[in-house]
Design a protein around this motif. Structure first.
Motif, PDB file in Angstrom:
ATOM      1  N   ILE A   1       0.850  -1.196   0.000  1.00  0.00           N
ATOM      2  CA  ILE A   1       0.000   0.000   0.000  1.00  0.00           C
ATOM      3  C   ILE A   1       0.883   1.242   0.000  1.00  0.00           C
ATOM      4  CG2 ILE A   1      -1.897  -1.147   1.181  1.00  0.00           C
ATOM      5  CD1 ILE A   1      -1.105   0.272   3.736  1.00  0.00           C
ATOM      6  N   GLY A   2       0.363   2.313  -0.574  1.00  0.00           N
ATOM      7  CA  GLY A   2       1.083   3.579  -0.628  1.00  0.00           C
ATOM      8  C   GLY A   2       0.236   4.712  -0.092  1.00  0.00           C
ATOM      9  N   TYR A   3       0.881   5.605   0.648  1.00  0.00           N
ATOM     10  CA  TYR A   3       0.239   6.827   1.141  1.00  0.00           C
ATOM     11  C   TYR A   3       0.732   8.000   0.302  1.00  0.00           C
ATOM     12  CZ  TYR A   3      -1.074   4.084   5.236  1.00  0.00           C
ATOM     13  OH  TYR A   3      -1.595   3.131   6.071  1.00  0.00           O
ATOM     14  N   TYR A   4      -0.182   8.908  -0.039  1.00  0.00           N
ATOM     15  CA  TYR A   4       0.107   9.949  -1.014  1.00  0.00           C
ATOM     16  C   TYR A   4      -0.042  11.341  -0.431  1.00  0.00           C
ATOM     17  CZ  TYR A   4       0.224   6.384  -4.622  1.00  0.00           C
ATOM     18  OH  TYR A   4       0.567   5.301  -5.384  1.00  0.00           O
ATOM     19  N   GLY A   5       0.676  12.280  -1.048  1.00  0.00           N
ATOM     20  CA  GLY A   5       0.548  13.680  -0.681  1.00  0.00           C
ATOM     21  C   GLY A   5      -0.792  14.244  -1.117  1.00  0.00           C
ATOM     22  N   ASN A   6      -1.036  15.498  -0.743  1.00  0.00           N
ATOM     23  CA  ASN A   6      -2.330  16.125  -1.002  1.00  0.00           C
ATOM     24  C   ASN A   6      -2.579  16.327  -2.493  1.00  0.00           C
ATOM     25  OD1 ASN A   6      -2.510  16.226   1.737  1.00  0.00           O
ATOM     26  ND2 ASN A   6      -2.576  18.445   1.891  1.00  0.00           N
ATOM     27  N   PRO A   7      -3.847  16.273  -2.920  1.00  0.00           N
ATOM     28  CA  PRO A   7      -4.191  16.522  -4.326  1.00  0.00           C
ATOM     29  C   PRO A   7      -4.191  18.025  -4.613  1.00  0.00           C
ATOM     30  CG  PRO A   7      -6.185  16.169  -3.074  1.00  0.00           C
ATOM     31  CD  PRO A   7      -5.041  15.979  -2.114  1.00  0.00           C
ATOM     32  N   ARG A   8      -4.648  18.389  -5.805  1.00  0.00           N
ATOM     33  CA  ARG A   8      -4.801  19.802  -6.136  1.00  0.00           C
ATOM     34  C   ARG A   8      -5.859  20.433  -5.229  1.00  0.00           C
ATOM     35  NH1 ARG A   8      -5.266  19.690 -11.537  1.00  0.00           N
ATOM     36  NH2 ARG A   8      -7.417  18.969 -11.435  1.00  0.00           N
TER      37      ARG A   8
END
Length: 752
Positions: A735-742
């Motif tokens: 699983i991957g955790y991601y930075g904020n979207p636009r």
């Protein structure tokens, strides 16, 4: 106001182009800009940033507004060699690296590699440390080992969050922001005198909220939302011209849901629970299908400090900082992100710290020095509940064709507490032995003691109330470490516009105990892991040209020893030859070398233009990484160390018939490929990426109002900050955790 529909960069880019054109059509008068002199207190005395022989970055209130810095994560684009993001499955727990030195594991007993300070108080635990900027005066970031200047020794660097000091004159400020994903932020701050020239006070309250970036498709709840309430107040008593006492109180409540993540691997275990096909790889970087019972990550932190400043005479002063802090966190991680209890973890953390620091400062014509005594007593602990569901077929105990099939459920808890006692003497002095040369010497001597109580055992069901008699670890152990860390610096300043310096400094981080220990499978996991240390050689240049171009460059080489790493590894709990669980092993990797060059610049060419940014080139290599008696240094990478990272910011300022000022800022940051996890997952490696941000700021002349339009991640770039790869442990989990979207935010500020 929900602005989910405004998700295209064309909207903002068009605004950036149109507004300046309108202003110019109204006979706009262009305005010159100049370089401001930012005062910093990194060495416990006020100095300009260009005159301090340290690698330091500082942002004052103007720079924070100009770059739309709303929390500590936003600092990453403004400080070279800095990586900062939310830890793993949390929203407000900080993971920080500076020059490749940090700590990714927020578990109690593990010390951070970068110190975060709220004014003069060290935050011992990373939970709740990912602060939103509330009534802030400035933020300072020191790169490299810090021990001879700060009460708490840190090997990687320090981030100092400095709040506004109240004054006699009454002032107030209100800030409201509406934006994408239902963002509603509100901040209020006020300060003034209760008794003229004697008793001053300030108060600040902030509420930070937005809806989820994604959804739990299993139960419909938000994931990666934000629900934070923070408050801070202070009283300043000016007893006389030479003595002042400041009492500060703060509290933060984070009641956000769990963080969303992307399922990057099909989990074949799911087939055996109900006979339904396994869920596909996630199409969205935030959506989950979690069936975990707990769907919140709640953190409560609070603290109090009493600071006494006494100017004994014109050259000597004494400062005392007495502080208390505690925190309580309850959170959950569904490792498989699916509806079944294949690998679900609930955790409860608590921490408490008491510290006392005494400083003696001297400021003479040729000598300046700070001497300190620091003591901290801290405790941190909790319990982590692990629930694993493994199909018998996956363990080779049932035919693979038996669908649905029997499930082997395992329930375990890792619990305990780590108590820390730390005491240190430190000093750092500068001698101006000629008009051009200055010598600085520092030394820190400290002793740290830790005692760990660990009980890791199995339970019969997910109520975790009835032990099943299987104990994987049950021990009490204690250890102490002593250290002497020196620092020496020589700087040359031929004039006010040039500083050249060279320094050697050592940093130290104490050892500890792995509270996740599994002594049945890994007997050595009950032993303490060793302290780590960094010895850094640095050469720096800080020129200023014609008061329009300000530069700062640092070359450094760090020798990193006994590197502490937290690595998830598989275990065979029932000795049947199959891994049916995993635990976080804590170990010392050996030795490494990190070398690099950092570059900051600020140019104000005139006509309302301002350009600033930074760049860092880092070369980090393991020299020794022992595993099973074999040196695997050539196969291992440092965590969160991009080879090249840079940012570029350009701002244009207009004055509109002396009735208003308008500024437009474009910011771009680039980061090379990084390895975000310590177990060296090729599948989680984050490729190089760039982010584009923009800000419009309108300030009417002679007005108390200010309006801002802020856009972050205009290209809606998908980038991983961290994740979990448990495939080596026998679990089909990636699983991957991601930075904020636009995001797009409209902000209104009123102050007087």
């Amino acid at each position: 106001m929900n602005m989910n529909m405004c998700r295209t960069p064309l909207t903002l880019l068009a605004t950036l182009c149109i507004l300046p054109a309108v202003a110019q059509s109204s006979d706009l008068q262009q305005q010159e800009t100049s370089i401001e002199k930012i005062q910093v207190t990194a060495r416990k005395r006020s100095e300009t940033m260009q005159h301090i022989p340290l690698a330091v970055s500082a942002l004052d209130k103007t720079a924070i507004e100009r770059s739309a810095i709303n929390n500590l994560v936003d600092l990453q684009s403004q400080v070279p060699s800095l990586s900062i993001y939310a830890a793993r499955g949390t929203s407000s727990t900080a993971t920080v690296y500076i020059r490749g030195v940090g700590q990714s594991d927020p578990l109690w007993g593990a010390e951070p590699g970068v110190g975060i300070y709220l004014d003069d108080v060290y935050l011992a635990r990373p939970q709740g440390a990912l602060l939103d900027l509330l009534d802030v005066e400035r933020v300072e970031v020191l790169r490299g080992p810090q021990g001879t200047l700060y009460g708490r020794n840190t090997v990687g660097g320090a981030i100092k969050y400095i709040t506004r000091r109240p004054s006699d004159e009454f002032s107030a400020k209100a800030d409201v922001a509406l934006g994408s994903y239902g963002q509603v932020d509100a901040k209020m701050a006020a300060a003034g005198s209760l008794v003229k020239n004697k008793l001053l006070a300030s108060i600040a309250v902030g509420s930070f909220n937005h809806d989820g970036f994604g959804e739990n498709l299993y139960n419909g709840s938000d994931v990666s939302d934000k629900d934070i309430l923070a408050a801070r107040t202070s009283l300043l008593w000016l007893a006389n011209d030479n003595l002042s006492l400041a009492l500060a109180l703060d509290k933060t409540r984070d009641n956000s849901n769990v963080r969303g993540a992307r399922r990057m691997l099909v989990n074949g275990f799911e087939l055996y629970f109900e006979g339904l096909p396994p869920l596909p790889i996630s199409e969205d970087r935030y959506d989950t299908n979690s069936g975990a019972k707990l769907q919140r990550n709640t953190t409560d932190t609070q603290g109090a400090s009493l600071t006494i400043d006494w100017d004994v005479n014109d050259t000597w002063s004494i400062k005392s900082v007495t502080a208390w802090r505690d925190g309580d966190t309850e959170g959950a991680i569904d490792f498989d992100l699916g509806p079944y209890p294949i690998a679900d973890v609930n955790a409860h953390y608590f921490d408490e710290q008491r510290s006392q620091e005494l400083q003696l400062n001297y400021d003479g014509a040729q000598w300046q020095a700070v001497f300190g005594l620091y003591y901290m007593q801290a405790k941190a602990g909790g319990e982590v509940h692990n629930q694993f569901g493994l199909p018998f077929a996956a363990l080779g105990l049932a035919p693979a064709t038996l669908i649905p099939g029997p499930i082997y459920y395992q329930f375990g808890a890792s619990g305990g507490q780590v108590d820390t006692d730390s005491v240190a003497l430190y000093g750092d002095g500068s001698w101006q032995f000629s008009d051009l040369w200055r010598l600085s010497l520092g030394l820190r001597a400290g002793r740290e003691s830790k005692e760990a109580e660990v009980l890791n055992q199995g339970f019969t069901d997910n109520s975790f109330t009835q032990a099943n008699g299987l104990i994987s670890a049950n021990f009490t152990n204690k250890e102490s470490w002593t250290d002497v860390s020196p620092r020496i610096s020589l700087d040359y300043q031929p004039n006010d516009d040039l500083l050249i310096y060279g320094s050697v400094a050592k940093g130290f981080k104490s050892g500890g105990f792995n509270v996740r220990a599994n002594t049945l499978q890994v007997p050595d996991s009950a032993k303490p892991y060793e302290p780590e240390s960094v010895l850094t050689y640095e050469l720096g240049f800080k020129p200023t040209l014609a008061n329009q171009l300000q530069l700062s460059m640092a070359f450094f080489l760090s020798q990193y020893k006994d590197i502490q790493l937290s690595i998830f590894t598989g275990v065979d709990s029932d000795n049947d030859g199959n891994n049916d669980g995993f635990f976080g092993d804590f170990t010392n990797a050996g030795r490494g070398r990190i070398r690099g060059v950092e570059f900051d610049y600020l140019w104000t060419p005139g006509q309302g233009w301002r350009l600033w940014g930074n760049a860092a080139y880092l070369d980090a290599q393991y020299q020794e990484y022992m595993s099973g008696g074999v040196n695997l240094a050539d196969q291992k990478e440092f965590t969160d160390v991009p080879k090249l990272a840079y940012s570029f910011n350009i701002q244009k300022l207009w004055s509109w018939n002396n009735s208003a000022e308008l500024s437009a800022t474009l910011s771009y940051q680039w980061r090379d490929e990084v390895q975000p996890v310590t177990n060296q997952s090729v599948l989680l490696k984050q490729p190089a990426f760039g982010l584009l941000n923009a800000t419009l700021l309108l300030t009417p002349q002679d007005s108390h109002w200010r309006l801002a339009l802020e856009a972050k991640n205009l290209g809606d770039v998908e980038y991983r900050t961290t994740g979990y790869d448990l495939t080596d442990s026998g679990f089909p989990i990636l699983i991957g955790y991601y930075g904020n979207p636009r995001t797009l935010t409209l902000r209104a500020t009123y102050q007087f």
